[in-house]
Design an enzyme around this catalytic site. Sequence first.
Site, PDB file in Angstrom:
ATOM      1  N   ASP A 239      40.226  30.018  43.376  1.00 45.05           N
ATOM      2  CA  ASP A 239      40.944  29.715  44.368  1.00 45.05           C
ATOM      3  C   ASP A 239      40.628  30.241  45.806  1.00 45.05           C
ATOM      4  O   ASP A 239      40.905  29.545  46.819  1.00 45.05           O
ATOM      5  CB  ASP A 239      42.384  30.292  44.169  1.00 45.05           C
ATOM      6  CG  ASP A 239      43.353  29.419  43.233  1.00 45.05           C
ATOM      7  OD1 ASP A 239      42.720  28.304  42.833  1.00 45.05           O
ATOM      8  OD2 ASP A 239      44.183  29.833  42.786  1.00 45.05           O
TER       9      ASP A 239
ATOM     10  N   ASP B  26      48.137  33.774  53.523  1.00 43.14           N
ATOM     11  CA  ASP B  26      48.779  34.992  54.197  1.00 43.14           C
ATOM     12  C   ASP B  26      48.209  35.825  55.081  1.00 43.14           C
ATOM     13  O   ASP B  26      47.255  36.062  55.373  1.00 43.14           O
ATOM     14  CB  ASP B  26      49.391  35.827  53.211  1.00 43.14           C
ATOM     15  CG  ASP B  26      48.578  36.457  52.009  1.00 43.14           C
ATOM     16  OD1 ASP B  26      47.345  36.588  52.740  1.00 43.14           O
ATOM     17  OD2 ASP B  26      48.646  36.534  50.913  1.00 43.14           O
TER      18      ASP B  26
ATOM     19  N   ASP C 285      55.196  50.129  52.713  1.00 43.26           N
ATOM     20  CA  ASP C 285      53.680  50.144  52.518  1.00 43.26           C
ATOM     21  C   ASP C 285      53.314  48.973  53.363  1.00 43.26           C
ATOM     22  O   ASP C 285      51.914  49.021  53.931  1.00 43.26           O
ATOM     23  CB  ASP C 285      53.271  49.925  51.096  1.00 43.26           C
ATOM     24  CG  ASP C 285      53.176  51.101  50.398  1.00 43.26           C
ATOM     25  OD1 ASP C 285      53.172  52.049  50.755  1.00 43.26           O
ATOM     26  OD2 ASP C 285      52.717  51.048  49.127  1.00 43.26           O
TER      27      ASP C 285
ATOM     28  N   THR D 264      52.152  32.065  45.635  1.00 46.12           N
ATOM     29  CA  THR D 264      51.873  32.343  44.341  1.00 46.12           C
ATOM     30  C   THR D 264      50.560  33.385  44.458  1.00 46.12           C
ATOM     31  O   THR D 264      49.975  33.708  43.054  1.00 46.12           O
ATOM     32  CB  THR D 264      51.543  31.260  43.292  1.00 46.12           C
ATOM     33  OG1 THR D 264      50.617  30.420  44.393  1.00 46.12           O
ATOM     34  CG2 THR D 264      52.657  30.488  43.137  1.00 46.12           C
ATOM     35  N   ALA D 265      50.235  34.111  45.352  1.00 47.25           N
ATOM     36  CA  ALA D 265      49.301  35.085  45.516  1.00 47.25           C
ATOM     37  C   ALA D 265      49.799  36.212  45.737  1.00 47.25           C
ATOM     38  O   ALA D 265      50.679  36.624  44.997  1.00 47.25           O
ATOM     39  CB  ALA D 265      48.278  34.656  46.622  1.00 47.25           C
ATOM     40  N   TYR D 266      49.517  37.049  46.777  1.00 46.23           N
ATOM     41  CA  TYR D 266      49.937  38.457  46.739  1.00 46.23           C
ATOM     42  C   TYR D 266      51.510  38.664  46.955  1.00 46.23           C
ATOM     43  O   TYR D 266      52.088  39.508  46.205  1.00 46.23           O
ATOM     44  CB  TYR D 266      49.215  39.060  48.027  1.00 46.23           C
ATOM     45  CG  TYR D 266      49.288  40.513  48.135  1.00 46.23           C
ATOM     46  CD1 TYR D 266      49.723  41.425  47.003  1.00 46.23           C
ATOM     47  CD2 TYR D 266      49.429  41.382  49.237  1.00 46.23           C
ATOM     48  CE1 TYR D 266      49.519  42.560  46.874  1.00 46.23           C
ATOM     49  CE2 TYR D 266      49.300  42.502  49.174  1.00 46.23           C
ATOM     50  CZ  TYR D 266      49.321  43.467  48.292  1.00 46.23           C
ATOM     51  OH  TYR D 266      49.517  44.766  48.108  1.00 46.23           O
ATOM     52  N   SER D 267      52.132  37.701  47.602  1.00 41.14           N
ATOM     53  CA  SER D 267      53.698  37.636  47.814  1.00 41.14           C
ATOM     54  C   SER D 267      54.294  37.692  46.468  1.00 41.14           C
ATOM     55  O   SER D 267      55.290  38.487  46.352  1.00 41.14           O
ATOM     56  CB  SER D 267      54.026  36.668  48.624  1.00 41.14           C
ATOM     57  OG  SER D 267      55.327  36.423  48.878  1.00 41.14           O
TER      58      SER D 267
ATOM     59  N   SER E 204      53.118  39.079  43.634  1.00 42.38           N
ATOM     60  CA  SER E 204      53.132  40.386  43.088  1.00 42.38           C
ATOM     61  C   SER E 204      53.947  41.445  43.672  1.00 42.38           C
ATOM     62  O   SER E 204      54.342  42.381  43.055  1.00 42.38           O
ATOM     63  CB  SER E 204      51.679  40.817  43.228  1.00 42.38           C
ATOM     64  OG  SER E 204      50.697  40.167  42.614  1.00 42.38           O
TER      65      SER E 204
END
Lengths: 253, 253, 253, 253
Positions: free
Chosen positions: D37, D111, D140, D151-154, D156
């Site tokens: 990706d 992002d 943080d 569907t990436a870092y967000s 998590s």
Amino acid sequence: MAARIEEWLEAGKCRLVKEPARMAEEKVEFVISLGGDGTLLEAARAMAAPGIPVLGVNLGRLGFLCEIEKEEIFPALTKVLAGEYKLQRRFMLNAAAQTAGRTAQFTVLNDVVFVRDQSCGLVTLQANLSGEPSVSYPADGMIIATPTGSTAYSLSAGGPIVSPEVEAILLTPLAAHSLSARPMILRSDEEIEILMARGEKCRVTFDGQEELYLHPGERVKVQRSPLQGLLIRLGRRSFPAVVREKLMDRWHD
Amino acid sequence: MAARIEEWLEAGKCRLVKEPARMAEEKVEFVISLGGDGTLLEAARAMAAPGIPVLGVNLGRLGFLCEIEKEEIFPALTKVLAGEYKLQRRFMLNAAAQTAGRTAQFTVLNDVVFVRDQSCGLVTLQANLSGEPSVSYPADGMIIATPTGSTAYSLSAGGPIVSPEVEAILLTPLAAHSLSARPMILRSDEEIEILMARGEKCRVTFDGQEELYLHPGERVKVQRSPLQGLLIRLGRRSFPAVVREKLMDRWHD
Amino acid sequence: MAARIEEWLEAGKCRLVKEPARMAEEKVEFVISLGGDGTLLEAARAMAAPGIPVLGVNLGRLGFLCEIEKEEIFPALTKVLAGEYKLQRRFMLNAAAQTAGRTAQFTVLNDVVFVRDQSCGLVTLQANLSGEPSVSYPADGMIIATPTGSTAYSLSAGGPIVSPEVEAILLTPLAAHSLSARPMILRSDEEIEILMARGEKCRVTFDGQEELYLHPGERVKVQRSPLQGLLIRLGRRSFPAVVREKLMDRWHD
Amino acid sequence: MAARIEEWLEAGKCRLVKEPARMAEEKVEFVISLGGDGTLLEAARAMAAPGIPVLGVNLGRLGFLCEIEKEEIFPALTKVLAGEYKLQRRFMLNAAAQTAGRTAQFTVLNDVVFVRDQSCGLVTLQANLSGEPSVSYPADGMIIATPTGSTAYSLSAGGPIVSPEVEAILLTPLAAHSLSARPMILRSDEEIEILMARGEKCRVTFDGQEELYLHPGERVKVQRSPLQGLLIRLGRRSFPAVVREKLMDRWHD
């Protein structure tokens, strides 16, 4: 503030030891921590081995741990000097890191935090419990916390609030790249081993004070410490009260 | 399955008691639970007072509690009959409800669930700990769970996973109308009182089996039971293993 | 309050229509909603077809939707009568339920809530998007919400806050018995179908007002309505301001 | 793989441009991304200005964005060369950072991530929407994501899953030191400004590729880009299908 306390103590013919390093050998009766929760943690950790209790006086914003506000200091000292207080024992964790062929030991009252180095990608941390693999996921990191630490970083990361008297250890994932990672509550005598299974470089911090780096294959063992932090309680700030004051929001007012 | 077990036991000259009500007086050595986690819970609760251990044989989908799958039954029985097993003690909760002038008592191995009646609006539940008000919020409800119950309804509601050997009680909010409500972990000997502060009607269910209704001002006291559920463990399904098998998802595969 | 408004309007030679049923045919310019968010929702839904805007006057606790507090009513009315206001359009959803051979239609401004009947166990709901199966899990239920409804029940269930001007539909799981269920944001013109795949009986409520029951194999189609709720805005309560006021808590004060 | 594709294309008398820098001026019809990706994101971002679509071929683990697996490459290329494909447009964000007197511009498809420097304590980030302060909390960090980035870092960090066709921007808090911080969904044409209100040093990364540092008082403006990433779709991996495959876990199997 420190000067006024010194004057007050001298007027009362109390001996005051100012150097932290000499407090143990001078066998002081108790230690006064002036500051916030961080200052109190440091004092309680240092005084755990000689078994000296600590009175937390809050000079900052409202903390979870400090027993009294600064304006309450003199009535509080009168009580403590008269022995009218309770000791609250907070259990601590020992962490033994095996990195680059060396072993380093740390004692924490709040938490051991594993977090990927910011210059690197995700790390895969694997938690072994009593020698058996349990959870493992790619993530920003993982937090191993005492009940005392449950209202610190672990709470930000989604962990539950743990009453300080519960005998248990928290394992809270930090931005896990897995939909199924959940906070876990483990026995206080559990033998926890965190293995860096994949990734490049993982920072480990101990009560936010000391740090080291893990590389793939390296690990940190975390176990209950035989020592305990000793906090002086004057019966004013119970766990239900702290939660009640912290958990108010305005949505349902 | 039941017939085959009967045959097998008779061939081995073992005495089989089929009626649950007679198991205690006949002083059976252990009880076989054929079904899922629900069946096992019911058996363990019933056998807690006479102190009879239960072997959970899973006939359904993979459960958290059952020790063996149905195809493992005969080797397992051989071991149990030879005494080659460990007892796992699961603590239980006593709930005493004071409603409409009467007191009703219940013992649960999983949870006491408070949930607004579906014909009514939100309920405001207040948790008192050792007699002192702690949290209070309008919500769909609240769950008081044992570690055993932490992987049941509480997990769906956002609660953490608690190792079965931790001595602690969970308080998990159910769709709280408050941004600050969080799961809480309390001492196993905490005196918990749930008071229905506002609302119309609140259902309370005990291990999902029995139920009653609370009205404003009424309350339920929850405390650790002196009894323990006794589960037979053959050393095959440890807590780390159950978590490892349950916590796998495909996002990071 | 109603009496004082009537008096004030008459003094200003304004015509007042009190019967909701006659408001459309009398072609009123706008409707005053006296109450909380629930009252406003009901008025806005009813006035959507005739295209009449609604001024929400808050008589209850602080709401998300009402534009003014009761003490601001007369200056506000003066402005509205002078045409000094903005219209905010809130999109609505149409739900068509096919149950027991019949089709029933509903329009909602907040949400369509699917929840297992309290006398029954979990339901497995399957969401089909544009005719294709997407998520499916056993749960207490599922919420399909508009942006307006994002700060109602969906927020309690863990859903995100959606700005009222976003063109999207929320699908929020309700206590899912699955570790991977997550809130989802769908296109506002998505064709959503919720199928009851397993379970006994599922209640469906429409803006918390009307309800019906689904049985296995039955389904509800949800799509954007051509109608829009029309809210009168006087420029006082923007989305950032509402969020700012609602999102304050005391933990970090 | 690259060699085999080259051979295949030459056999079919297709012209192949290998240097990314020359693709735009040579007016290639489409670009093949070989990798995961991340590789696809980079290609789609680079090809957005010249308006060249990208076919994502997955060489790694299962991704959310790549359209085909490596074994499907030749049938897929045949289709694409025959024009038998659909274009999916993914909106992108422009970020303009004002730091140390300079302005730097970035375009992202996933992002913009704000995160405290690891050598420093918490940062307080304030989000202004259309010039008006909205949320603000010590944390943080904070993630501003497109639907593609949901569907990436967000994810998590606890954010919802957003369908790629929704016109909206996500704001997801990262381990907020506030019990009330929630993910928010904003209009795609919202003018978002993230101000570093307190703290020492905040890293900002753009699609995980480029980075800079914010200091107190400095800010980054984020707005929809006029450009769009163009992905080639062969009708095989719809949004419902991707969710269905990603959201399966074993708890309720």
